[in-house]
Design a protein around this motif. Structure first.
Motif, PDB file in Angstrom:
ATOM      1  N   GLU A 131       0.842  -1.195   0.000  1.00 41.09           N
ATOM      2  CA  GLU A 131       0.000   0.000   0.000  1.00 41.09           C
ATOM      3  C   GLU A 131       0.883   1.254   0.000  1.00 41.09           C
ATOM      4  OE1 GLU A 131      -3.424  -0.152   2.351  1.00 41.09           O
ATOM      5  OE2 GLU A 131      -4.048   1.659   1.294  1.00 41.09           O
ATOM      6  N   GLY A 132       0.575   2.202  -0.877  1.00 47.64           N
ATOM      7  CA  GLY A 132       1.316   3.461  -0.922  1.00 47.64           C
ATOM      8  C   GLY A 132       2.621   3.369  -1.694  1.00 47.64           C
ATOM      9  N   GLU A 133       2.888   2.228  -2.282  1.00 45.68           N
ATOM     10  CA  GLU A 133       4.146   2.041  -2.998  1.00 45.68           C
ATOM     11  C   GLU A 133       4.077   2.631  -4.409  1.00 45.68           C
ATOM     12  OE1 GLU A 133       7.364  -1.514  -3.837  1.00 45.68           O
ATOM     13  OE2 GLU A 133       5.293  -2.095  -3.507  1.00 45.68           O
ATOM     14  N   PHE A 134       5.253   3.028  -4.928  1.00 49.37           N
ATOM     15  CA  PHE A 134       5.376   3.409  -6.336  1.00 49.37           C
ATOM     16  C   PHE A 134       6.234   2.328  -6.981  1.00 49.37           C
ATOM     17  CE2 PHE A 134       5.510   7.415  -9.147  1.00 49.37           C
ATOM     18  CZ  PHE A 134       5.598   6.655 -10.302  1.00 49.37           C
ATOM     19  N   LEU A 135       5.566   1.425  -7.695  1.00 57.41           N
ATOM     20  CA  LEU A 135       6.282   0.313  -8.331  1.00 57.41           C
ATOM     21  C   LEU A 135       6.305   0.543  -9.834  1.00 57.41           C
ATOM     22  CD1 LEU A 135       7.390  -2.755  -7.981  1.00 57.41           C
ATOM     23  CD2 LEU A 135       5.201  -3.309  -9.023  1.00 57.41           C
ATOM     24  N   THR A 136       7.478   0.449 -10.426  1.00 58.25           N
ATOM     25  CA  THR A 136       7.578   0.601 -11.879  1.00 58.25           C
ATOM     26  C   THR A 136       7.982  -0.713 -12.511  1.00 58.25           C
ATOM     27  OG1 THR A 136       8.143   2.913 -11.648  1.00 58.25           O
ATOM     28  CG2 THR A 136       8.638   1.914 -13.752  1.00 58.25           C
ATOM     29  N   ILE A 137       7.254  -1.069 -13.562  1.00 55.64           N
ATOM     30  CA  ILE A 137       7.578  -2.288 -14.301  1.00 55.64           C
ATOM     31  C   ILE A 137       8.283  -1.864 -15.585  1.00 55.64           C
ATOM     32  CG2 ILE A 137       6.609  -4.326 -15.434  1.00 55.64           C
ATOM     33  CD1 ILE A 137       4.198  -4.027 -13.463  1.00 55.64           C
ATOM     34  N   VAL A 138       9.505  -2.326 -15.752  1.00 58.12           N
ATOM     35  CA  VAL A 138      10.303  -1.956 -16.925  1.00 58.12           C
ATOM     36  C   VAL A 138      10.648  -3.223 -17.684  1.00 58.12           C
ATOM     37  CG1 VAL A 138      12.170  -0.401 -17.618  1.00 58.12           C
ATOM     38  CG2 VAL A 138      11.573  -0.579 -15.240  1.00 58.12           C
ATOM     39  N   GLY A 139      10.759  -3.103 -18.989  1.00 57.71           N
ATOM     40  CA  GLY A 139      11.168  -4.274 -19.765  1.00 57.71           C
ATOM     41  C   GLY A 139      11.156  -3.934 -21.230  1.00 57.71           C
ATOM     42  N   PRO A 140      11.846  -4.720 -22.034  1.00 54.99           N
ATOM     43  CA  PRO A 140      11.873  -4.437 -23.461  1.00 54.99           C
ATOM     44  C   PRO A 140      10.503  -4.650 -24.102  1.00 54.99           C
ATOM     45  CG  PRO A 140      13.049  -6.484 -22.963  1.00 54.99           C
ATOM     46  CD  PRO A 140      12.646  -5.887 -21.661  1.00 54.99           C
ATOM     47  N   SER A 141      10.387  -4.179 -25.312  1.00 55.55           N
ATOM     48  CA  SER A 141       9.138  -4.313 -26.055  1.00 55.55           C
ATOM     49  C   SER A 141       8.752  -5.791 -26.163  1.00 55.55           C
ATOM     50  CB  SER A 141       9.378  -3.720 -27.445  1.00 55.55           C
ATOM     51  OG  SER A 141       8.160  -3.606 -28.093  1.00 55.55           O
ATOM     52  N   GLY A 142       7.491  -6.080 -25.881  1.00 54.20           N
ATOM     53  CA  GLY A 142       7.007  -7.455 -26.010  1.00 54.20           C
ATOM     54  C   GLY A 142       7.234  -8.309 -24.778  1.00 54.20           C
TER      55      GLY A 142
END
Ligand code: ATP
Length: 361
Positions: free
Chosen positions: A31-42
């Motif tokens: 709760e309250g987290e800023f999570l970023t999902i990163v990854g190449p195209s596809g």
């Protein structure tokens, strides 16, 4: 942050015909987290976020919002909201009407709606006079702020962002990245963000999840992912990096299989935890490598020839060719520029505390 996750994924898979876009994903978001999902195209970022918002069905797995299973819940019954790159604003309507749209859906009375819209204009640093302005008269950055204000008007438990800044020019993107981080802190909401841009992820997030072919390769705070990647893929994805194939020796030292590395006698090998016969990838970031002038020492040293120098504004990047033809990268602040010239024989050095060993590749 509470210990109980707001969102929990267990064994989530998504198959399109016989292709797995997501394979057995587990994830907990606090709760309250800023999570970023990163990854190449596809790699499956959009598919995952579409499943989380409820506009795509999963093939297998469970999703909990706190203690409630939500994977079968339609999008409009989930307390989540998504901000897209395309924004999906009503172009012919005013800023105020756009922001108030979710409140109108909930049949809130016009006075309260207006008051909330004004609060949100303030929160997003838009002048109150914008209330009457048409969306088509707003700039890209202003539209982005309106879209955020509208997402907040939904008062969702979690806001999902699908590359919302990618269409904006560099300067504006940089400003909005900082504003988003600030907005996250001020609202205390849970933000889940997807992007191709690692820099964007590093600036904004509490944690970063690196996706590769429908799985998470590593989930950790930005510093950890940058300094201690678990694999070659993550190391290379996190920007310029020098990687050397290494083998542990019975003496406790290390042997380079590719580029020849001179290792200072002592326990560098032990510190890197590579036992005899074990192979690994020794990693050092370009900013941790220094040009060695006569009389200087370092735990690790390689020889090479300076092949190129690139001015990157505040920093200078160098390409050095090792005797086996490999290219090594060095980066220095402008004021610490190397005093030699392209074509010079150079010695590069770095110390064990800036070295990371990748063994799971
Ligand atoms: P990008 O960064 O390019 O947006 P992504 O990481 O968001 O990529 P996804 O859009 O989630 O990737 O796609 C993951 C994989 O699933 C891709 O190989 C894509 O071709 C495939 N895929 C996505 N949607 C469908 C669909 N409806 N039918 C078949 N395959 C699909």
């Amino acid at each position: 942050m509470s210990a109980e996750p707001i969102l929990r994924l267990e064994n989530v898979s998504k198959r399109f015909a016989d292709f797995f876009a997501l394979s057995e994903i587990d994830l907990e978001i606090q709760e309250g987290e800023f999570l970023t999902i990163v990854g190449p195209s596809g790699s499956g970022k959009t598919t995952l976020i579409r499943i989380l918002v409820g506009i795509e069905e999963l093939t297998e797995g469970k999703i909990w919002l706190r203690n409630t299973r939500i994977e079968q819940l339609p999008a409009n019954r989930r307390p989540t909201c998504m901000v897209f790159q395309s924004l999906a604003l009503f172009p012919h309507r005013s800023v105020g009407e756009n922001i108030e749209f979710p409140l109108k859906l909930r049949k809130q009375d016009p006075k309260r709606r207006r008051a909330r819209a004004n609060e949100l204009l303030d929160l997003l640093h838009l002048p109150q006079s914008f209330y009457e302005k048409r969306i088509q008269e707003c700039s890209g950055g202003e539209r982005q702020r309106v879209a955020l204000a509208r997402a907040l008007a939904f008062d969702p438990e979690i806001i999902f962002f699908d590359e919302p800044l990618s269409a904006l020019d560099f300067r504006l993107r940089k400003d909005l990245e900082k504003e988003l981080k600030d907005l996250h802190q001020r609202t205390g909401k849970t933000f889940v963000y997807i992007t191709h841009s690692l820099e964007e992820a590093m600036i904004m997030s509490d944690r970063i999840a690196i996706m590769r072919s429908g799985r998470f390769e590593q989930i950790a705070v930005a510093d950890e992912i940058y300094a201690r990647p678990v694999s070659r893929f993550v190391a290379e994805f996190m920007g310029e990096v020098n990687l050397f194939d290494i083998e542990g020796m019975a003496s406790g030292g290390l042997k380079g299989n590719g580029v020849e590395i001179y290792i200072k006698p002592g326990d560098s090998g032990h510190l890197l935890n590579l036992s005899a016969g074990m192979r690994g990838l020794l990693m050092v970031r370009p900013e941790a490598v220094r040009f060695m002038y006569s009389g200087e020492t370092a735990d690790f040293v390689v020889k090479g020839v300076l092949r190129a120098e690139y001015a990157l504004g505040s920093r200078t990047q160098y390409k050095v060719e090792a005797p086996n033809g490999d290219e090594l990268a060095v980066e220095k602040l402008r004021e610490d520029r190397f005093l030699g010239q392209v074509g010079d024989q150079v010695m590069l050095g770095w110390d064990v505390e800036h070295t990371h060993m990748i063994t799971e590749d």
